[in-house]
Every structure is written in C-alpha cells, then in structure tokens.
Design an enzyme around this catalytic site. Structure first.
Site, PDB file in Angstrom:
ATOM      1  N   SER A 150       0.862  -1.196   0.000  1.00  0.00           N
ATOM      2  CA  SER A 150       0.000   0.000   0.000  1.00  0.00           C
ATOM      3  C   SER A 150       0.889   1.234   0.000  1.00  0.00           C
ATOM      4  O   SER A 150       2.007   1.204   0.505  1.00  0.00           O
ATOM      5  CB  SER A 150      -0.864   0.030   1.260  1.00  0.00           C
ATOM      6  OG  SER A 150      -1.612   1.223   1.311  1.00  0.00           O
ATOM      7  N   TYR A 165      -2.044  -0.513  10.545  1.00  0.00           N
ATOM      8  CA  TYR A 165      -2.130  -0.769   9.096  1.00  0.00           C
ATOM      9  C   TYR A 165      -0.894  -0.227   8.382  1.00  0.00           C
ATOM     10  O   TYR A 165      -0.258  -0.940   7.585  1.00  0.00           O
ATOM     11  CB  TYR A 165      -3.404  -0.122   8.534  1.00  0.00           C
ATOM     12  CG  TYR A 165      -3.637  -0.413   7.064  1.00  0.00           C
ATOM     13  CD1 TYR A 165      -4.205  -1.612   6.659  1.00  0.00           C
ATOM     14  CD2 TYR A 165      -3.283   0.516   6.082  1.00  0.00           C
ATOM     15  CE1 TYR A 165      -4.421  -1.886   5.310  1.00  0.00           C
ATOM     16  CE2 TYR A 165      -3.497   0.250   4.736  1.00  0.00           C
ATOM     17  CZ  TYR A 165      -4.070  -0.950   4.352  1.00  0.00           C
ATOM     18  OH  TYR A 165      -4.272  -1.223   3.018  1.00  0.00           O
ATOM     19  N   LYS A 169       1.979  -2.470   6.411  1.00  0.00           N
ATOM     20  CA  LYS A 169       2.248  -2.344   4.975  1.00  0.00           C
ATOM     21  C   LYS A 169       3.698  -1.952   4.710  1.00  0.00           C
ATOM     22  O   LYS A 169       4.296  -2.390   3.712  1.00  0.00           O
ATOM     23  CB  LYS A 169       1.277  -1.348   4.338  1.00  0.00           C
ATOM     24  CG  LYS A 169      -0.163  -1.864   4.308  1.00  0.00           C
ATOM     25  CD  LYS A 169      -0.294  -3.159   3.489  1.00  0.00           C
ATOM     26  CE  LYS A 169      -1.728  -3.619   3.333  1.00  0.00           C
ATOM     27  NZ  LYS A 169      -1.890  -4.784   2.471  1.00  0.00           N
ATOM     28  N   ILE A 198      -8.371   2.756  -3.416  1.00  0.00           N
ATOM     29  CA  ILE A 198      -9.045   1.964  -4.438  1.00  0.00           C
ATOM     30  C   ILE A 198     -10.478   1.696  -3.964  1.00  0.00           C
ATOM     31  O   ILE A 198     -10.692   1.372  -2.791  1.00  0.00           O
ATOM     32  CB  ILE A 198      -8.321   0.598  -4.637  1.00  0.00           C
ATOM     33  CG1 ILE A 198      -6.812   0.796  -4.941  1.00  0.00           C
ATOM     34  CG2 ILE A 198      -9.000  -0.220  -5.725  1.00  0.00           C
ATOM     35  CD1 ILE A 198      -6.481   1.438  -6.264  1.00  0.00           C
ATOM     36  N   THR A 200     -13.313  -0.330  -3.171  1.00  0.00           N
ATOM     37  CA  THR A 200     -13.602  -1.750  -2.876  1.00  0.00           C
ATOM     38  C   THR A 200     -14.525  -1.785  -1.660  1.00  0.00           C
ATOM     39  O   THR A 200     -14.758  -0.747  -1.032  1.00  0.00           O
ATOM     40  CB  THR A 200     -12.308  -2.512  -2.503  1.00  0.00           C
ATOM     41  OG1 THR A 200     -11.845  -2.024  -1.231  1.00  0.00           O
ATOM     42  CG2 THR A 200     -11.217  -2.385  -3.538  1.00  0.00           C
TER      43      THR A 200
END
Ligand SMILES: NC(=O)c1ccc[n+]([C@@H]2O[C@H](COP(=O)([O-])OP(=O)(O)OC[C@H]3O[C@@H](n4cnc5c(N)ncnc54)[C@H](O)[C@@H]3O)[C@@H](O)[C@H]2O)c1
Length: 261
Positions: A150, A165, A169, A198, A200
């Site tokens: 990411s 997070y 990453k 993105i 999603t």
C-alpha cells in the site's frame, strides 16, 4: 479489453490469490485467469466459491476456491496442498491480496487490535509466500509472487488513525524485498504493488459512513479520483509474467499521484 485482445502471458501457470473472494483480489484473480492461468481463490468469506465459479465461467479458465485463513500456518499449508491437488500443479504465481484495515487511535488500541492487523497483512503474506516458495524450491520450478502492499507503507494516511495498518504495509514492502533477494537464486521473483485509494468493499465502508473523509482522499489524489481494482489488474498480471523478468524486489506505486503531493 475483451477476451480476444487480452494478452495470454500466464498460459500454463497455476495462480493463487489470497483475499481473492472480493475487492481487489477478485479482480486480480479474474485478470490472471483471463491471461491464461488456472486460478485458485483463497479466502475465508462465503462468497469465494461463487467468485471462483464466475471467473471460470467468464474466462474459460479452470478455477477453484479454497477456504483459507492466511494467519493460520497449518491452514495455509493445507490450503496450498488442496490447490495443488485440485489444479494438478504447484502454485507458481501467487498474489497476496488478503488484508484488513482498522481505524483506531493508537493510544486507545489494544495489543490484540494491533496484532490482528499485523497478523493478517504481514504475517499472512509471509506464511503464504513461504509456503509457495518452499514447494517451488522443492520441485525446482521458477515462480512469481506479487504482494499487495500500500502507499500506506510509505506515508501516513490522513485523516484516519491507522498506525497498525501503515506499519504492517511498510513491513510488507521490506518483506517483499527480503524475500526477493533470498529467492531470486531459485528463479522466484517477488515484487510489490503499492496502491493508493481503491474503490472496494474495504473503502466503501468509509465512503458510506464518512463521506467527508472519502472526499479528503479524493482531494489529496492529484488524478482527482480514487482507483479501481481494474486499474491494478494489468500491472499485477505483468509483474506475475515473464515480461517482468528484470523486476526483482520492486515496489510499484499505483496511487494516482498521491505521493507526489
Ligand atoms: N482498497 C484500498 O484502498 C487499498 C489500498 C491499498 C492497499 N489495499 C490492500 O489491498 C488488499 C485488498 O484490499 P481490498 O480493498 O480489496 O479489501 P476487501 O476487504 O474488499 O478484500 C480483502 C479480502 O481479504 C480477505 N481476508 C481478510 N482477512 C483474511 C484472512 N485472515 N485470510 C484470508 N483472507 C482474508 C477478506 O475476506 C476479503 O475478501 C489488502 O491487502 C489491502 O490492504 C487496499
């Protein structure tokens, strides 16, 4: 691109996509199948078998779904064994898209909160990559592994608090480079893709619950929009294929220019 103009750079390959049941992973699995690979969808959500079935129907590829929690070492081992048994050959293309995000202020986060994110995103990537590489080395075959890292491994996202997070990453990017160096002597290339925002199910949760945060993401992306999984698919198929033969341990940013700002 329709099926008649699609390059078939992955004909004869056996691919597995973790987190392939939905979101980015599902679209990447579809692209690998459209480029000629047999594809296994590895995920723990119930929609994974339907995703695999649909991909097979739309591309004509042989596909299967195998239930797999990427944090479970024995489960990962068994899942890749099942893929090999079902598809008839060891996995030689792996895309690791399984991942979770958790927004919580770091000073309020529990150890369990932190560990869970690192466990899925980083340890899960390691377990699957190592399982695939072990089998390839054992059978003296080349392969290609693409990790989905990411841009959050490069920068601290604004405004959401997601220390675990971002750290996970950043770990995926360094893991990718470390594995790339270890395994290139065995003909296994490992590269990362670092997407920006993105659209999603993962990000839809934010666009629905916090439209202001979502607008901030778009505002900070020079291209003026978030990406789609389809924006990533040709890049991942390229990295998986022999056309990317000189890319070893690369981390390709696909972020609409976010990191320029
Ligand atoms: N959406 C974005 O903006 C964005 C940006 C950069 C990177 N990414 C990364 O791309 C990857 C895919 O994200 P997405 O947006 O498609 O998310 P998503 O939530 O739509 O899909 C993630 C998939 O991973 C699966 N998964 C989660 N935990 C798992 C586990 N323990 N074992 C197996 N499967 C598991 C989920 O069931 C789901 O199908 C993730 O690694 C994510 O961090 C996403």
């Amino acid at each position: 691109m329709d099926e008649t103009t699609m390059p078939r750079r992955l004909a004869g390959r056996t691919a597995a996509v973790t987190g392939g049941g939905r979101g980015i992973g599902a679209v990447l699995a579809h692209r690998l199948a459209a480029e000629g690979a047999d594809v296994a969808v590895l995920d723990l959500i119930d929609e994974a078998p339907e995703t695999a079935r649909r991909i097979g129907e739309e591309t004509g590829a042989t596909t299967c779904a195998v239930r797999c929690d990427v944090t479970d070492e024995a489960g990962v081992d068994a899942a890749f064994g099942e893929v090999e048994e079902t598809l008839g050959r060891p996995v030689d293309v792996l895309v690791t898209a399984a991942g979770i995000a958790h927004n919580v202020d770091a000073h309020e986060a529990s150890a369990a909160d932190f560990r869970r994110v690192v466990d899925v995103n980083l340890t899960g990537t390691f377990l699957c990559a190592a399982r695939v590489a072990r089998r390839l080395i054992e059978t003296d075959r080349p392969g290609s592994i693409v990790t989905i890292a990411s841009m959050s491994g490069h920068i601290v996202n604004i405004p959401q608090p997601q220390a675990a997070y971002n750290s996970s990453k950043a770990g995926v990017i360094m893991l990718t480079k470390s594995l790339a160096l270890e395994w290139i002597g065995h003909g296994i290339r490992v590269n990362a893709v670092s997407p920006g925002y993105i659209a999603t199910p993962m990000t839809r949760a934010v666009s629905e619950s916090d439209p202001e945060m979502y607008a901030e993401w778009v505002r900070r992306t020079p291209l003026g929009r978030v990406g789609t999984p389809e924006d990533l698919a040709p890049l991942v198929a390229f990295l998986a294929s022999d056309e990317a033969g000189f890319l070893v341990g690369s981390d390709v940013l696909a972020d609409g220019g976010y990191l320029l700002g």
